[in-house]
Design an enzyme around this catalytic site. Structure first.
Site, mmCIF file in Angstrom:
data_model
loop_
_atom_site.group_PDB
_atom_site.id
_atom_site.type_symbol
_atom_site.label_atom_id
_atom_site.label_comp_id
_atom_site.label_asym_id
_atom_site.label_seq_id
_atom_site.Cartn_x
_atom_site.Cartn_y
_atom_site.Cartn_z
ATOM 1 C CG HIS A 32 1.656 44.069 -18.151
ATOM 2 N ND1 HIS A 32 2.646 44.735 -18.828
ATOM 3 C CD2 HIS A 32 0.562 44.873 -18.212
ATOM 4 C CE1 HIS A 32 2.178 45.885 -19.287
ATOM 5 N NE2 HIS A 32 0.917 45.992 -18.921
ATOM 6 N N PRO A 58 18.473 47.497 -12.642
ATOM 7 C CG PRO A 58 17.952 49.451 -13.806
ATOM 8 C CD PRO A 58 19.070 48.767 -13.085
ATOM 9 C CE1 TYR A 116 10.643 41.303 -15.835
ATOM 10 C CE2 TYR A 116 8.289 40.884 -15.576
ATOM 11 C CZ TYR A 116 9.330 41.740 -15.901
ATOM 12 O OH TYR A 116 9.062 43.035 -16.266
HETATM 13 P P1 FAD Z 1 14.476 54.360 -1.097
HETATM 14 O O1 FAD Z 1 13.345 54.317 -2.028
HETATM 15 O O2 FAD Z 1 15.800 54.767 -1.559
HETATM 16 O O3 FAD Z 1 14.038 55.128 0.196
HETATM 17 C C1 FAD Z 1 14.937 55.509 1.193
HETATM 18 C C2 FAD Z 1 14.439 56.742 1.912
HETATM 19 O O4 FAD Z 1 15.349 57.048 2.965
HETATM 20 C C3 FAD Z 1 14.358 57.972 1.035
HETATM 21 O O5 FAD Z 1 13.104 58.581 1.134
HETATM 22 C C4 FAD Z 1 15.473 58.866 1.543
HETATM 23 O O6 FAD Z 1 15.154 60.258 1.446
HETATM 24 C C5 FAD Z 1 15.584 58.424 2.995
HETATM 25 N N1 FAD Z 1 16.913 58.666 3.560
HETATM 26 C C6 FAD Z 1 18.117 58.480 2.966
HETATM 27 N N2 FAD Z 1 19.096 58.803 3.799
HETATM 28 C C7 FAD Z 1 18.519 59.217 4.945
HETATM 29 C C8 FAD Z 1 19.026 59.698 6.170
HETATM 30 N N3 FAD Z 1 20.350 59.817 6.367
HETATM 31 N N4 FAD Z 1 18.156 60.032 7.126
HETATM 32 C C9 FAD Z 1 16.824 59.907 6.931
HETATM 33 N N5 FAD Z 1 16.273 59.472 5.786
HETATM 34 C C10 FAD Z 1 17.123 59.131 4.789
HETATM 35 N N6 FAD Z 1 13.840 49.475 -9.246
HETATM 36 C C11 FAD Z 1 13.157 48.823 -10.149
HETATM 37 O O7 FAD Z 1 12.662 47.727 -9.849
HETATM 38 N N7 FAD Z 1 12.991 49.379 -11.403
HETATM 39 C C12 FAD Z 1 13.522 50.622 -11.743
HETATM 40 O O8 FAD Z 1 13.343 51.102 -12.842
HETATM 41 C C13 FAD Z 1 14.259 51.311 -10.799
HETATM 42 N N8 FAD Z 1 14.814 52.517 -11.074
HETATM 43 C C14 FAD Z 1 15.554 53.159 -10.111
HETATM 44 C C15 FAD Z 1 16.168 54.397 -10.388
HETATM 45 C C16 FAD Z 1 16.940 55.049 -9.430
HETATM 46 C C17 FAD Z 1 17.600 56.377 -9.743
HETATM 47 C C18 FAD Z 1 17.103 54.447 -8.146
HETATM 48 C C19 FAD Z 1 17.947 55.149 -7.090
HETATM 49 C C20 FAD Z 1 16.496 53.243 -7.883
HETATM 50 C C21 FAD Z 1 15.721 52.576 -8.853
HETATM 51 N N9 FAD Z 1 15.091 51.335 -8.598
HETATM 52 C C22 FAD Z 1 14.394 50.693 -9.537
HETATM 53 C C23 FAD Z 1 15.183 50.676 -7.344
HETATM 54 C C24 FAD Z 1 13.945 50.933 -6.471
HETATM 55 O O9 FAD Z 1 13.466 52.211 -6.706
HETATM 56 C C25 FAD Z 1 14.420 50.742 -5.054
HETATM 57 O O10 FAD Z 1 14.799 49.391 -4.902
HETATM 58 C C26 FAD Z 1 13.383 51.127 -4.002
HETATM 59 O O11 FAD Z 1 13.189 52.521 -4.019
HETATM 60 C C27 FAD Z 1 13.864 50.688 -2.629
HETATM 61 O O12 FAD Z 1 13.067 51.252 -1.648
HETATM 62 P P2 FAD Z 1 13.666 51.662 -0.237
HETATM 63 O O13 FAD Z 1 12.504 52.173 0.522
HETATM 64 O O14 FAD Z 1 14.451 50.530 0.305
HETATM 65 O O15 FAD Z 1 14.717 52.811 -0.523
HETATM 66 C C1 DHB Z 2 10.460 49.534 -15.326
HETATM 67 C C2 DHB Z 2 11.715 49.504 -14.824
HETATM 68 C C3 DHB Z 2 12.446 48.351 -14.915
HETATM 69 O O1 DHB Z 2 13.676 48.303 -14.420
HETATM 70 C C4 DHB Z 2 11.944 47.218 -15.509
HETATM 71 O O2 DHB Z 2 12.712 46.107 -15.605
HETATM 72 C C5 DHB Z 2 10.673 47.248 -15.991
HETATM 73 C C6 DHB Z 2 9.932 48.412 -15.901
HETATM 74 C C7 DHB Z 2 9.675 50.779 -15.231
HETATM 75 O O3 DHB Z 2 10.198 51.778 -14.726
HETATM 76 O O4 DHB Z 2 8.542 50.801 -15.701
#
Ligand code: FAD
Ligand code: DHB
Length: 391
Positions: free
Chosen positions: A72, A294, A386
């Site tokens: 995009h 987000p 962005y």
């Molecule tokens: P996570 O993806 O949270 O991974 C952590 C992992 O650790 C998980 O698999 C979990 O099961 C594991 N874990 C947790 N506790 C333990 C434990 N005690 N022992 C062993 N394993 C454990 N970001 C965006 O940019 N746009 C979005 O739209 C967006 N929507 C989101 C919606 C939700 C509901 C959430 C929670 C987050 C969202 N995010 C979004 C943020 C983005 O998804 C996260 O920043 C990203 O997932 C971070 O990755 P991570 O690997 O650090 O953590």
């Molecule tokens: C999406 C999520 C976001 O938070 C954003 O800023 C743009 C796109 C998505 O889930 O596609």
């Protein structure tokens, strides 16, 4: 069992750091309390910065992302019934973002990990990082099928998200946290309908924020701002589509194709940072150390930049026997984290309706949007953040 790096968490952070280490010949084990299917069922982020794309390539996991991801070059800020395009490509000298779901990215990294024969342990209960503060090598314990296991290692990468065990294992006096809770959430759906526009639309409307995103040209991801006490069961698909339509400029609302949703959830919005991100042999990575609302699509991309700094530091340690990268990990990562925290807070503040907005606050918001869409300098600052600050 013995490994060099024990990685807690099999989300994007853990899988990416694991894959980079494996490719560099540095032995690692990934542990997650959840099952593989559960992790792959979580619908989250969708916008990848170029740095994240580059890291996926470095991890030799980018083939499907390049084939199926959507590049995009811009997005729309919608307000006052009109679209105002932000030309990311033109404003940043040729940078763009890639639309590719977090679920797909996770899938690709899991596949590559399996192909490489690296060990992942899913459904590991009571994962506990131990002895990471002193000079003795640390270890991680976990339970599986009623048996307690121990993994001895050189380092622990705490990639276990906001609710994980890693950050909570650090003594309270050694960690400082900063937090802001926003007085609203996002209600999001996924539906197999073509997106309303070929680029993302971020809409500021008197009824609240709305975002039109996508996963492909036949799968849409839509969000609307909602209050924190909203009950998901009270949101039928029809009610969601009606509310979304009201918040979009007429030309989008009229063209919008609706259909049954197959995922619907509410996420609260929060900014959170824990400092520092290193405690001797334990490193916090991604959501374990910081959360952003987000709005700026930064969560997953920040996880990727942490991974980059940690991987480079570990490589330096194992290849050159130098601690320099490990010693500067926290400061380097946090410098970038705070800029993304600022950007996400600013986008959130500019695009949402706050329950306690005064007439003054409202006028400032309108002036901000007007400035952004009439000043190339202001639009450039938005575009630069962005597409992602360099790492
Ligand atoms: P996570 O993806 O949270 O991974 C952590 C992992 O650790 C998980 O698999 C979990 O099961 C594991 N874990 C947790 N506790 C333990 C434990 N005690 N022992 C062993 N394993 C454990 N970001 C965006 O940019 N746009 C979005 O739209 C967006 N929507 C989101 C919606 C939700 C509901 C959430 C929670 C987050 C969202 N995010 C979004 C943020 C983005 O998804 C996260 O920043 C990203 O997932 C971070 O990755 P991570 O690997 O650090 O953590
Ligand atoms: C999406 C999520 C976001 O938070 C954003 O800023 C743009 C796109 C998505 O889930 O596609």
């Amino acid at each position: 069992m013995r490994t060099r790096v024990a990685v807690i968490g099999s989300g994007p952070s853990g899988l990416l750091v694991g894959q980079l280490l494996t490719r560099a010949g540095i032995d690692n084990v990934v542990l997650d309390r959840a099952s593989k299917d559960y992790i792959l069922g979580r619908v989250r982020a969708g916008v990848l910065e170029e740095g994240t794309v580059r890291l996926m390539d470095e991890a030799k996991s980018g083939a499907r992302m390049h084939a199926e991801g959507l590049p995009h070059d811009g997005f729309s800020l919608a307000f006052d019934g009109r679209d105002h395009r932000i030309d990311l490509f033109g404003l940043t000298g040729g940078k763009r973002v890639t639309i590719y779901g977090q679920t797909e990215l996770t899938h690709d990294l899991m596949d590559q990990r399996e192909k490489a024969g690296a060990l992942s342990i899913y459904e590991a209960a009571n994962v506990t990082p131990c002895d990471f503060e002193g000079h003795a090598p640390p270890y991680v314990t976990y339970e599986k099928d009623g048996v307690t296991h121990r993994i001895d290692c050189d380092f622990i990468a705490g990639c276990d998200g906001f609710h994980g065990v890693s950050r909570k294992s650090i003594p309270e006096k050694a960690i400082r946290t900063f937090e802001k809770i926003y007085p609203f959430g996002w209600l999001g759906i996924l539906a197999d309908v073509p997106p309303v526009s070929h680029e993302l639309v971020y809409a500021n409307h008197p009824r609240g924020f709305a975002l039109c995103s996508m996963r492909s040209m036949s799968r849409s991801r839509y969000y609307i701002q909602c209050s924190l006490d909203e009950q998901i069961d009270e949101w039928t698909d029809q009610r969601f589509w009606d509310e979304l339509r009201r918040r979009l400029p007429a030309h989008h609302a009229e063209r919008m194709v609706t259909g049954p949703s197959f995922e619907k959830s509410i996420a609260p919005l929060r900014s959170f940072v824990a400092e520092p991100m290193r405690f001797n042999r334990l490193f916090l990575v991604g959501d374990a150390a910081h959360i952003v609302p987000p709005t700026g699509a930064k969560g997953l991309n920040l996880a990727a930049s942490d991974v980059h700094y940690l991987f480079e530091a570990l490589l330096e340690y194992y290849q050159d026997r130098s601690n320099a990268g490990l010693d500067s990990y926290s400061a380097k990562a946090l410098a970038r984290v705070w800029k993304a925290v600022r950007f996400s807070w600013w986008m959130t503040t500019m695009m949402h309706r706050f329950p306690d907005t005064s007439d003054f606050d409202q006028k400032i918001q309108e002036a901000e949007l007007d400035y952004l869409t009439h000043s190339r300098a202001a639009a450039t600052a938005l575009a630069e953040n962005y597409v992602g600050l360099p790492f």
